[in-house]
Design a protein around this motif. Structure first.
Motif, PDB file in Angstrom:
ATOM      1  N   ASN B 326     -20.033 -12.231  46.395  1.00  0.00           N
ATOM      2  CA  ASN B 326     -19.150 -12.016  47.534  1.00  0.00           C
ATOM      3  C   ASN B 326     -18.278 -13.253  47.790  1.00  0.00           C
ATOM      4  O   ASN B 326     -18.225 -14.173  46.968  1.00  0.00           O
ATOM      5  N   TRP B 327     -17.588 -13.246  48.924  1.00  0.00           N
ATOM      6  CA  TRP B 327     -16.612 -14.319  49.215  1.00  0.00           C
ATOM      7  C   TRP B 327     -17.271 -15.668  49.403  1.00  0.00           C
ATOM      8  O   TRP B 327     -16.597 -16.694  49.403  1.00  0.00           O
ATOM      9  N   ASN B 328     -18.569 -15.669  49.612  1.00  0.00           N
ATOM     10  CA  ASN B 328     -19.290 -16.944  49.685  1.00  0.00           C
ATOM     11  C   ASN B 328     -19.965 -17.282  48.360  1.00  0.00           C
ATOM     12  O   ASN B 328     -20.736 -18.236  48.290  1.00  0.00           O
ATOM     13  N   ARG B 330     -22.220 -15.578  46.901  1.00  0.00           N
ATOM     14  CA  ARG B 330     -23.586 -15.038  46.819  1.00  0.00           C
ATOM     15  C   ARG B 330     -23.634 -13.832  45.898  1.00  0.00           C
ATOM     16  O   ARG B 330     -22.758 -12.964  45.961  1.00  0.00           O
TER      17      ARG B 330
END
Lengths: 352, 352
Positions: B326-328, B330
């Protein structure tokens, strides 16, 4: 996964080019099925389609009132926005009300969803930040909730890790989702969403039930029922905030106001509350396609479920039966709800 | 449309989130089916997957030799490129060799397919033009063919309308497509492609046959067979030109050279020539998804069909079984060829 029926078809010239399968559930607030096509018992990750449910504690806790959140701010707390300047400013304003800034956001960074907004940002020599993330308003809402739960003193430390399932803030959010859907989320398959909060797989018909409850207030606690009404009103008054330029949710709610409260989620999920009829709607496209598929189905559902004046009727038809043009503006085909879907939806009967 | 089997699945956490159905045909140059999964008789619009076939007249006519087209120029004539600076410069150079400029292109304009290229363009205060269109190299090739057919005198006037089915240039292109596939295109469903040239619906197995002919030369005229070899060589030497930064076709052919000649088309179509085995491959995903679905299937096909060293094997596995973040950053799930597809492909037997 069983093969759900084809709900949307893309034609090039007069030949079928591609097709999208999916399931649709429409449920009333008593939990009775009004309409079901495809496998509506299958648990699906609702992703961003349930942001309104996740924002219930923001209002029910008193945080929205204490921080004097505006319609625009409540709407963006339920948004998957385009990252346009007004979205960024609104999310930033919410954080300021809680005494925080963009550094407190844990949603991650991506460039704006609207290409034009990305190009304008690049033309100014700027880069994207977490406020451009389509979920920044939802996360700003979580941080406002954290402010109400903890107070401003040491808020940054208290809020840290608010995206984790075990954090007190996320506990409130998950409890609201559980109460609205009636599903024991501790037993549900869980994944991590694009913005790092947990997402729980929930049967499609239960998602529809939750939105029937949002539409009517029936089956919700009094505080959640009031919160749902407040959020629906805020979205209807500030539909730009929930999505943005050119987006389905914004265009439909600009045209229909409180008569529809709809929200797209990633991977072809769509939910809506239809207060006129007291119904909730939940759609999942098997292939996860939103713009090409779930939106077309939602437009066809709204057309069949509501009595529409000529203007909104034309808008909805342009969203359920789209003319496809190429880079030279030539008509090359169409994207449309299948005749079989329209025939099935006719069973919804005459709108009141 | 019958429900083809699920070939690709997207998991979030450990739960199935979305799935992609489709059909795969692998055929040898005698037209014998080597492998078939799903409905391989259905006619599909091949879109950009047949650009190599459409470029055969560019070489067979002698235009490529007369204009001294380089490997990069021949590769971009078969490309759906990212609109990066090197792509724009290469397409522009081809037009200059024919005494033309970007005004002669009839493909229309869109911003570069690579987001970073769009942002760089915007940061320089520039706008997109027809050279940024992913098809600009193919169209530059059509105009070089026009130059060979007509000469430079009055070329601009002769070439005008070259995208139309009735134009002499498009007649050559269509004849090559017909000869390679063995399908009577006058009887085939026809549509207009994104770049305004005609696209004909062709049974999937016939598309695979055409690429088996490209792989072997067998079944093509001597001039087309030589042209196919020349184009495959050019693409293998300049794989950046056929797609660009981060793209499947570029990465796979950088790793495997002439052992694979693959090309994506819009709406979930993929074709490839596998000279090692003398096979052609054609894939169509029902839902029209390329990046999420057709690419994953093509990677699994190549893994099963070819004997790969460790480096290419790892690359292909990373393209057929992708970790989703995802955007982080993860890990949130995976996107992968289904076990059922891999089991079926095992029937291809040990690569030579």
């Amino acid at each position: 996964m069983n093969a759900n029926p084809i709900l949307v078809e893309a034609l090039r010239g007069s030949a079928l080019e591609s097709a999208h399968r999916g399931a649709v559930a429409i449920v009333d607030a008593d939990g009775h099925s009004v309409f079901a096509l495809g496998d509506t018992a299958r648990a699906v990750f609702p992703r961003s389609a349930v942001k309104l449910l996740q924002a219930l504690p923001l209002v029910a806790s008193g945080a929205a009132e204490a921080l004097k959140l505006s319609d625009a701010e409540l709407a963006i707390a339920c948004a998957s926005h385009n990252g346009e300047p007004a979205h960024v400013a609104t999310a930033r304003g919410m954080l300021e009300k809680a005494g925080l800034d963009a550094d407190a956001l844990e949603c991650g960074t991506h460039w704006p969803g609207l290409d034009g907004a990305t190009r304008e940002l690049a033309a100014r020599g700027e880069a994207a930040g977490p406020l451009h993330n389509n979920c920044s308003g939802k996360h700003a809402g979580f941080l406002c909730l954290a402010c109400a739960m903890h107070g401003r003193e040491g808020l940054r430390a208290f809020a840290r890790g608010y995206v984790e399932p075990g954090h007190a803030v996320m506990g409130e959010v998950t409890a609201a989702l559980q109460a609205a859907t009636g599903v024991d989320l501790a037993q549900a398959p869980v994944g991590t969403d694009g913005c790092s909060i947990p997402t729980y797989a929930i049967p499609l018909a239960k998602l529809a039930l939750a939105f029937a409850r949002v539409a009517t207030g029936q089956g919700l606690s009094p505080a959640h029922a009031r919160a749902a009404t407040r959020l629906r009103q805020a979205i209807a008054r500030a539909p730009f905030m929930v999505a943005g330029t050119g987006r389905f949710d914004t265009r439909v709610m600009e045209a229909l106001g409180e008569r529809v409260c709809c929200k797209v989620g990633a991977e072809g999920v769509y939910c809506a509350a239809l207060p006129d009829r007291g119904w909730g709607v939940a759609i999942k496209m098997d292939d996860g396609n939103n713009a090409r598929a779930a939106e077309v189905v939602m437009a066809a559902v709204i057309e069949a479920a509501l009595r529409l004046d000529a203007g909104p009727a034309a808008l909805l038809r342009s969203l359920s039966d789209l003319t496809l043009r190429n880079w030279n503006g030539r008509v090359v085909g169409c994207l449309r709800a299948t005749p079989a879907l329209r025939d099935a939806l006719a069973a919804l009967g005459s709108p009141r």
